[in-house]
Write a protein that holds these residues in place. Structure first.
Motif, PDB file in Angstrom:
ATOM      1  N   LEU A   1       0.849  -1.191   0.000  1.00 16.17           N
ATOM      2  CA  LEU A   1       0.000   0.000   0.000  1.00 16.17           C
ATOM      3  C   LEU A   1       0.881   1.237   0.000  1.00 16.17           C
ATOM      4  O   LEU A   1       1.913   1.272   0.684  1.00 16.17           O
ATOM      5  N   THR A   2       0.480   2.251  -0.744  1.00 18.11           N
ATOM      6  CA  THR A   2       1.227   3.499  -0.742  1.00 18.11           C
ATOM      7  C   THR A   2       0.281   4.668  -0.955  1.00 18.11           C
ATOM      8  O   THR A   2      -0.845   4.498  -1.449  1.00 18.11           O
ATOM      9  N   ASP A   3       0.729   5.842  -0.559  1.00 18.75           N
ATOM     10  CA  ASP A   3      -0.050   7.068  -0.728  1.00 18.75           C
ATOM     11  C   ASP A   3      -0.255   7.337  -2.219  1.00 18.75           C
ATOM     12  O   ASP A   3       0.683   7.248  -3.013  1.00 18.75           O
ATOM     13  N   PHE A   4      -1.487   7.663  -2.588  1.00 23.02           N
ATOM     14  CA  PHE A   4      -1.789   7.958  -3.988  1.00 23.02           C
ATOM     15  C   PHE A   4      -0.884   9.052  -4.537  1.00 23.02           C
ATOM     16  O   PHE A   4      -0.520   9.042  -5.716  1.00 23.02           O
ATOM     17  N   ARG A   5      -0.480  10.003  -3.680  1.00 23.44           N
ATOM     18  CA  ARG A   5       0.345  11.133  -4.111  1.00 23.44           C
ATOM     19  C   ARG A   5       1.800  10.739  -4.324  1.00 23.44           C
ATOM     20  O   ARG A   5       2.570  11.519  -4.910  1.00 23.44           O
ATOM     21  N   ASN A   6       2.205   9.575  -3.837  1.00 20.70           N
ATOM     22  CA  ASN A   6       3.610   9.168  -3.871  1.00 20.70           C
ATOM     23  C   ASN A   6       3.910   8.425  -5.174  1.00 20.70           C
ATOM     24  O   ASN A   6       3.961   7.195  -5.228  1.00 20.70           O
ATOM     25  N   SER A   7       4.100   9.180  -6.238  1.00 19.51           N
ATOM     26  CA  SER A   7       4.292   8.574  -7.562  1.00 19.51           C
ATOM     27  C   SER A   7       5.571   7.748  -7.630  1.00 19.51           C
ATOM     28  O   SER A   7       5.619   6.711  -8.311  1.00 19.51           O
ATOM     29  N   ALA A   8       6.621   8.170  -6.906  1.00 22.97           N
ATOM     30  CA  ALA A   8       7.875   7.410  -6.924  1.00 22.97           C
ATOM     31  C   ALA A   8       7.679   6.033  -6.301  1.00 22.97           C
ATOM     32  O   ALA A   8       8.173   5.021  -6.819  1.00 22.97           O
ATOM     33  N   SER A   9       6.953   5.972  -5.193  1.00 21.76           N
ATOM     34  CA  SER A   9       6.691   4.694  -4.543  1.00 21.76           C
ATOM     35  C   SER A   9       5.821   3.799  -5.415  1.00 21.76           C
ATOM     36  O   SER A   9       6.069   2.589  -5.534  1.00 21.76           O
ATOM     37  N   ARG A  10       4.817   4.390  -6.055  1.00 20.90           N
ATOM     38  CA  ARG A  10       3.947   3.599  -6.930  1.00 20.90           C
ATOM     39  C   ARG A  10       4.744   2.995  -8.079  1.00 20.90           C
ATOM     40  O   ARG A  10       4.561   1.816  -8.426  1.00 20.90           O
ATOM     41  N   ALA A  11       5.654   3.763  -8.657  1.00 22.66           N
ATOM     42  CA  ALA A  11       6.466   3.246  -9.763  1.00 22.66           C
ATOM     43  C   ALA A  11       7.404   2.146  -9.275  1.00 22.66           C
ATOM     44  O   ALA A  11       7.613   1.142  -9.968  1.00 22.66           O
ATOM     45  N   ALA A  12       7.968   2.323  -8.079  1.00 24.53           N
ATOM     46  CA  ALA A  12       8.895   1.319  -7.544  1.00 24.53           C
ATOM     47  C   ALA A  12       8.169   0.007  -7.266  1.00 24.53           C
ATOM     48  O   ALA A  12       8.709  -1.080  -7.538  1.00 24.53           O
ATOM     49  N   ILE A  13       6.968   0.071  -6.736  1.00 26.78           N
ATOM     50  CA  ILE A  13       6.202  -1.154  -6.471  1.00 26.78           C
ATOM     51  C   ILE A  13       5.847  -1.848  -7.781  1.00 26.78           C
ATOM     52  O   ILE A  13       5.938  -3.074  -7.893  1.00 26.78           O
ATOM     53  N   ALA A  14       5.468  -1.085  -8.792  1.00 31.98           N
ATOM     54  CA  ALA A  14       5.153  -1.678 -10.094  1.00 31.98           C
ATOM     55  C   ALA A  14       6.364  -2.388 -10.679  1.00 31.98           C
ATOM     56  O   ALA A  14       6.230  -3.444 -11.325  1.00 31.98           O
ATOM     57  N   ARG A  15       7.566  -1.839 -10.440  1.00 31.11           N
ATOM     58  CA  ARG A  15       8.781  -2.477 -10.970  1.00 31.11           C
ATOM     59  C   ARG A  15       9.043  -3.834 -10.316  1.00 31.11           C
ATOM     60  O   ARG A  15       9.782  -4.653 -10.867  1.00 31.11           O
ATOM     61  N   LEU A  16       8.461  -4.090  -9.159  1.00 30.97           N
ATOM     62  CA  LEU A  16       8.604  -5.401  -8.523  1.00 30.97           C
ATOM     63  C   LEU A  16       7.833  -6.482  -9.277  1.00 30.97           C
ATOM     64  O   LEU A  16       8.031  -7.667  -9.026  1.00 30.97           O
ATOM     65  N   GLY A  17       6.963  -6.056 -10.171  1.00 30.28           N
ATOM     66  CA  GLY A  17       6.077  -6.999 -10.841  1.00 30.28           C
ATOM     67  C   GLY A  17       4.711  -7.061 -10.184  1.00 30.28           C
ATOM     68  O   GLY A  17       3.904  -7.937 -10.495  1.00 30.28           O
ATOM     69  N   ALA A  18       4.431  -6.124  -9.271  1.00 37.13           N
ATOM     70  CA  ALA A  18       3.143  -6.094  -8.583  1.00 37.13           C
ATOM     71  C   ALA A  18       2.061  -5.498  -9.476  1.00 37.13           C
ATOM     72  O   ALA A  18       2.330  -4.636 -10.316  1.00 37.13           O
ATOM     73  N   THR A  19       0.838  -5.942  -9.275  1.00 34.60           N
ATOM     74  CA  THR A  19      -0.318  -5.460 -10.025  1.00 34.60           C
ATOM     75  C   THR A  19      -1.092  -4.453  -9.191  1.00 34.60           C
ATOM     76  O   THR A  19      -1.401  -4.716  -8.022  1.00 34.60           O
ATOM     77  N   GLN A  20      -1.380  -3.297  -9.780  1.00 32.06           N
ATOM     78  CA  GLN A  20      -2.219  -2.325  -9.093  1.00 32.06           C
ATOM     79  C   GLN A  20      -3.664  -2.786  -9.163  1.00 32.06           C
ATOM     80  O   GLN A  20      -4.211  -3.025 -10.229  1.00 32.06           O
ATOM     81  N   GLU A  21      -4.284  -2.915  -7.989  1.00 27.77           N
ATOM     82  CA  GLU A  21      -5.637  -3.458  -7.925  1.00 27.77           C
ATOM     83  C   GLU A  21      -6.705  -2.385  -7.746  1.00 27.77           C
ATOM     84  O   GLU A  21      -7.873  -2.620  -8.056  1.00 27.77           O
ATOM     85  N   GLY A  22      -6.330  -1.246  -7.202  1.00 28.92           N
ATOM     86  CA  GLY A  22      -7.328  -0.212  -7.006  1.00 28.92           C
ATOM     87  C   GLY A  22      -6.876   0.829  -6.005  1.00 28.92           C
ATOM     88  O   GLY A  22      -5.735   0.803  -5.528  1.00 28.92           O
ATOM     89  N   VAL A  23      -7.769   1.755  -5.703  1.00 29.99           N
ATOM     90  CA  VAL A  23      -7.492   2.843  -4.769  1.00 29.99           C
ATOM     91  C   VAL A  23      -8.473   2.737  -3.605  1.00 29.99           C
ATOM     92  O   VAL A  23      -9.696   2.658  -3.817  1.00 29.99           O
TER      93      VAL A  23
END
Length: 246
Positions: A179-201
């Motif tokens: 889970l990460t803050d919607f405003r934290n674009s750097a964290s969202r990109a880093a999690i996606a690079r792990l191969g994780a799937t964004q499921e929702g907000v």
């Protein structure tokens, strides 16, 4: 390498192995039957046992008060508590942060780590396994922060690889969440690079220290996705370390 250890080691126990570009030694992923209270990774009450997760660049030790001073230094490296999109403690509050982590472990659903740079023996930050649910075979990786000197380095990449390997290959889980803050674009990109799937907000999910009502972005990796995620993380670790993984 995973070491089962009932007593959290202190922060001043340096590693003797010199860092190399090799990925951590782990067993190949298998179709695990799932964690049981007879597993060495789970105690008879169904709580996560304290473990030390060791790679080439990083060692994850169960967080304890012996890590206090080193964790304060890591937090000061970049003034991490000033970042509005995180919940990093102020250096004055690190003692209470450790107390909370230990209490959460006793309660049964969390295991916090001190992130140790193997090259220097210094505390680089903290991370934890949390929201552990044994019957449903899932947990969350969160409360992760690193001093500025260690951000976007092999330390962070290998820490994620070690924790995910423990979750899927030792605990036999079906799912790991982030889970990460919607405003934290750097964290969202880093999690996606792990191969994780964004499921929702998750809307209006948390109240931050400054009163901001945070929307949280939910990601996950499932057991079926883990082999590909592991391949990507291993390749990313090799790239950050400057050489091929072995």
């Amino acid at each position: 390498m995973v070491t089962i250890d009932g007593e959290p080691p202190t922060a001043d126990a340096p590693t003797t192995a010199a860092p190399t570009t090799a990925a951590p030694t782990t067993a190949a992923p298998t179709a695990a039957a799932g964690p049981t209270t007879g597993s060495p990774a789970v105690d008879p009450e169904g709580r996560l046992r304290p473990v030390v997760l060791t790679g080439r660049h990083v060692r994850l030790e169960p967080l304890g008060h012996g890590h206090h001073d080193g964790l304060c230094e890591a937090v000061r490296d970049g003034g991490l508590w000033n970042l509005r999109v995180t919940l990093v403690p102020h250096p004055d509050d690190v003692g209470a942060f450790i107390d909370q982590a230990l209490a959460a472990h006793r309660a049964g659903d969390q295991l916090a780590f001190a992130t140790i740079d193997s090259a220097t023996g210094k505390v680089a930050g903290s991370t934890r396994l949390m929201a552990f649910n044994l019957p449903f075979r899932r947990l969350e990786i969160g409360f992760t922060f690193l001093g500025r000197s260690w951000q976007r380095t092999a330390v962070n990449t290998e820490a994620k690889l070690l924790m995910l390997t423990h979750a899927f290959e030792e605990l036999g889980l079906n799912r790991v969440e982030f889970l990460t803050d919607f405003r934290n674009s750097a964290s969202r990109a880093a999690i996606a690079r792990l191969g994780a799937t964004q499921e929702g907000v998750l809307r209006s999910h948390m109240v931050m220290r400054d009163g901001w009502v945070r929307d949280s972005v939910l990601f996950s990796i499932t057991a079926a996705e883990w082999p590909e995620s592991k391949r990507r993380l291993t390749a990313a670790l090799a790239a950050r370390a400057g050489g091929p993984a072995r």
